[in-house]
Every structure is written in structure tokens, then in C-alpha cells.
Scaffold this motif. Structure first.
Motif, mmCIF file in Angstrom:
data_model
loop_
_atom_site.group_PDB
_atom_site.id
_atom_site.type_symbol
_atom_site.label_atom_id
_atom_site.label_comp_id
_atom_site.label_asym_id
_atom_site.label_seq_id
_atom_site.Cartn_x
_atom_site.Cartn_y
_atom_site.Cartn_z
ATOM 1 N N GLY A 102 0.834 -1.264 -0.092
ATOM 2 C CA GLY A 102 -0.096 -0.248 0.158
ATOM 3 C C GLY A 102 0.783 1.407 0.006
ATOM 4 N N GLY A 103 2.033 1.215 0.596
ATOM 5 C CA GLY A 103 2.756 2.442 0.582
ATOM 6 C C GLY A 103 3.307 2.722 -0.579
ATOM 7 N N ILE A 104 3.507 1.821 -1.512
ATOM 8 C CA ILE A 104 4.353 1.859 -2.931
ATOM 9 C C ILE A 104 3.004 2.343 -3.861
ATOM 10 N N ARG A 105 1.843 2.226 -3.660
ATOM 11 C CA ARG A 105 0.576 2.537 -4.004
ATOM 12 C C ARG A 105 0.439 3.863 -4.023
ATOM 13 N N ALA A 106 0.457 4.036 -2.496
ATOM 14 C CA ALA A 106 0.140 5.369 -2.028
ATOM 15 C C ALA A 106 1.325 6.348 -2.577
ATOM 16 N N ALA A 107 2.719 6.006 -3.202
ATOM 17 C CA ALA A 107 3.495 7.009 -3.567
ATOM 18 C C ALA A 107 3.204 7.184 -5.055
ATOM 19 N N LEU A 108 2.768 6.065 -5.770
ATOM 20 C CA LEU A 108 2.315 6.277 -7.066
ATOM 21 C C LEU A 108 1.061 7.059 -7.477
ATOM 22 N N GLN A 109 0.156 7.001 -6.376
ATOM 23 C CA GLN A 109 -1.163 7.806 -6.489
ATOM 24 C C GLN A 109 -1.107 9.134 -5.819
ATOM 25 N N ASP A 110 0.148 9.544 -5.399
ATOM 26 C CA ASP A 110 0.197 10.885 -4.820
ATOM 27 C C ASP A 110 -0.818 11.343 -3.797
ATOM 28 N N ILE A 111 -1.075 10.223 -2.660
ATOM 29 C CA ILE A 111 -2.305 10.321 -1.842
ATOM 30 C C ILE A 111 -1.868 11.755 -0.964
ATOM 31 N N ASP A 112 -3.248 12.549 -0.749
ATOM 32 C CA ASP A 112 -3.254 13.542 -0.121
ATOM 33 C C ASP A 112 -3.165 13.741 1.543
ATOM 34 N N PHE A 113 -2.023 12.979 1.902
ATOM 35 C CA PHE A 113 -1.661 12.930 3.526
ATOM 36 C C PHE A 113 -0.416 13.429 3.670
ATOM 37 N N PRO A 114 -0.110 14.609 4.161
ATOM 38 C CA PRO A 114 1.045 15.402 4.285
ATOM 39 C C PRO A 114 2.139 14.522 4.839
ATOM 40 N N SER A 115 2.080 13.927 5.781
ATOM 41 C CA SER A 115 3.042 13.308 6.410
ATOM 42 C C SER A 115 3.605 11.949 5.739
ATOM 43 N N ILE A 116 2.617 11.329 5.215
ATOM 44 C CA ILE A 116 2.969 10.163 4.209
ATOM 45 C C ILE A 116 3.604 10.506 2.860
ATOM 46 N N GLN A 117 3.074 11.552 2.266
ATOM 47 C CA GLN A 117 3.743 12.112 1.284
ATOM 48 C C GLN A 117 4.987 12.555 1.467
ATOM 49 N N HIS A 118 5.196 13.227 2.440
ATOM 50 C CA HIS A 118 6.971 13.672 2.810
ATOM 51 C C HIS A 118 7.669 12.364 2.896
ATOM 52 N N TYR A 119 7.286 11.538 3.816
ATOM 53 C CA TYR A 119 7.862 10.245 4.330
ATOM 54 C C TYR A 119 8.354 9.493 2.912
ATOM 55 N N LEU A 120 7.275 9.574 1.891
ATOM 56 C CA LEU A 120 7.764 8.707 0.625
ATOM 57 C C LEU A 120 8.266 9.627 -0.435
ATOM 58 N N ARG A 121 8.764 10.697 -0.024
ATOM 59 C CA ARG A 121 9.729 11.618 -0.878
ATOM 60 C C ARG A 121 10.803 11.002 -1.615
ATOM 61 N N PRO A 122 11.757 10.190 -0.692
ATOM 62 C CA PRO A 122 12.930 9.446 -1.242
ATOM 63 C C PRO A 122 12.621 8.564 -2.763
ATOM 64 N N LEU A 123 11.211 8.517 -2.800
ATOM 65 C CA LEU A 123 10.951 7.457 -3.951
ATOM 66 C C LEU A 123 10.647 8.462 -5.119
ATOM 67 N N ASP A 124 10.685 9.711 -5.040
ATOM 68 C CA ASP A 124 10.227 10.491 -6.233
ATOM 69 C C ASP A 124 10.862 10.384 -7.300
ATOM 70 N N ASP A 125 12.239 10.545 -7.417
ATOM 71 C CA ASP A 125 12.866 10.367 -8.556
ATOM 72 C C ASP A 125 12.559 8.983 -9.640
ATOM 73 N N ILE A 126 12.570 7.811 -8.651
ATOM 74 C CA ILE A 126 12.214 6.515 -9.090
ATOM 75 C C ILE A 126 10.839 6.386 -9.714
ATOM 76 N N LYS A 127 9.916 7.086 -9.049
ATOM 77 C CA LYS A 127 8.642 6.978 -9.025
ATOM 78 C C LYS A 127 8.298 7.736 -10.387
ATOM 79 N N ALA A 128 9.054 8.831 -10.708
ATOM 80 C CA ALA A 128 8.863 9.634 -12.062
ATOM 81 C C ALA A 128 9.232 8.873 -12.968
ATOM 82 N N GLU A 129 10.389 8.016 -13.108
ATOM 83 C CA GLU A 129 10.762 7.199 -13.927
ATOM 84 C C GLU A 129 9.889 5.939 -14.347
#
Ligand SMILES: [Zn+2]
Length: 189
Positions: A102-129
Motif C-alpha cells: 500500500g505504501g508503494i501504491r500511495a507513492a504512485l497515486q500521490d495520496i493527499d496525506f502530508p506526512s505520508i507524502q513527505h515520508y515517501l519523498r525519497p521515492l520521487d525520482d524513481i517514481k517519476a521514471e
């Protein structure tokens, strides 16, 4: 009966072998296992590891942030790694992602929970790719689940003492993916 009732009732009804309780077992784990918080997983039980052999660090999506992130943003991670490697001197550290995370899906779906979004930020570059490559959410999630494990193992190596211990042959790093249904492990890195 709630889950809390179940827990407290079980504890109240435990038969305590007082004699045996004096024999506190030695704490000498051989590995640190980094796993996801997913409630469907029992990281140790699922791997068939018996009590006492593995320390566990669980967080959303089994992420390691590494030293490129400010120390105050990775205190739990840094302390757990220091304890496992410097104090307990474990021989193995494994990052274990899992399918249907669910955490990986949350990253892909850019879910709107600020703490989780911030937490998942290290995945941003890979996610974009991964998003650039296209495909269904399911396909993208399967790729990102594995890429997140690879990233976390690399981020482990950003800690000097971990890279040094690995180079000296004193510590092995592992990246695994466990199938949430079958329990089968795939070695990723
Ligand atoms: Zn997960």
C-alpha cells in the motif's frame, strides 16, 4: 470482543512458569530485517525465523532514507542501524519489500496525506521514471516495489560504517521481495 480485549484476556490468562522466567535468554541476533508495516505480514514468522535471531525495523514500504537526508529526518532508522550493526554486531541486514504494498501504491497515486507524502519523498525520482515508462498502476507498482528495495539497499551503503563493514566482509546486505500470498522470496539485489 475487540482486538484489545483479546490481547488483555490472553495476557491475564497466561500461565507463568516462574522458574523459567528467571532464565532471561541472551540477546544475540544474527540479522536486522527491515520490513513494511503491512498487517498481513509477520516478517519473522513468514520467513520461518525463530525468536531471538533477527532484529526487526518496520516502517511504511520498508524504506531506508540514507545519509543524504538530514539526521533529524531519519532518527529511527539511524538508531536502529547503529544498534544492530555497532552494538549487536549482526552479520546480515536485509531490506524486504512485498507485493501489493500500500505504501508503494500511495507513492504512485500521490495520496493527499502530508506526512505520508513527505515520508515517501525519497521515492520521487524513481517514481517519476516508473510513471514515464507507463503501464497500469499494477504494473508500475510491481516495478516500484522492486526499485524501492534496490534504493534502500543503496541507501544503507551511504552510512560509512555499513559500507566499510561490507567491504571488510563483516556484513552482508540483502534486498528481497516477498510474495504476500505465497510467502516466496525473490532476491532482488
Ligand atoms: Zn507495504
Amino acid at each position: 470482543m475487540t482486538i484489545i480485549d483479546d490481547i488483555l484476556n490472553r495476557s491475564a490468562n497466561l500461565e507463568i512458569p516462574y522458574g523459567e522466567l528467571r532464565n532471561i535468554p541472551e540477546h544475540r541476533p544474527e540479522m536486522l530485517l527491515i520490513g513494511c508495516v503491512d498487517a498481513r505480514k509477520d516478517p519473522i514468522g513468514d520467513l520461518g525465523v525463530t525468536k531471538g535471531r533477527a532484529l526487526i525495523l518496520r516502517n511504511i514500504a520498508a524504506l531506508i532514507r540514507g545519509t543524504s537526508v538530514a539526521p533529524e529526518q531519519r532518527e529511527t532508522e539511524s538508531a536502529a542501524l547503529e544498534f544492530a550493526i555497532k552494538v549487536m554486531k549482526v552479520k546480515h541486514v536485509a531490506v524486504m519489500g512485498h507485493t501489493d504494498c500500500g505504501g508503494i501504491r500511495a507513492a504512485l497515486q500521490d495520496i493527499d496525506f502530508p506526512s505520508i507524502q513527505h515520508y515517501l519523498r525519497p521515492l520521487d525520482d524513481i517514481k517519476a521514471e516508473v510513471k514515464h515508462q507507463g503501464g497500469s498502476l499494477e504494473d508500475q507498482a510491481m516495478v516500484l516495489e522492486k526499485e524501492a528495495v534496490i534504493m534502500s539497499v543503496k541507501n544503507l551503503q551511504s552510512y560509512d560504517y555499513i559500507a566499510e563493514a561490507q567491504a571488510a566482509g563483516e556484513l552482508s546486505l540483502h534486498g528481497w521481495m516477498i510474495d504476500i500470498v505465497s510467502g516466496k522470496l525473490e532476491e532482488i539485489i
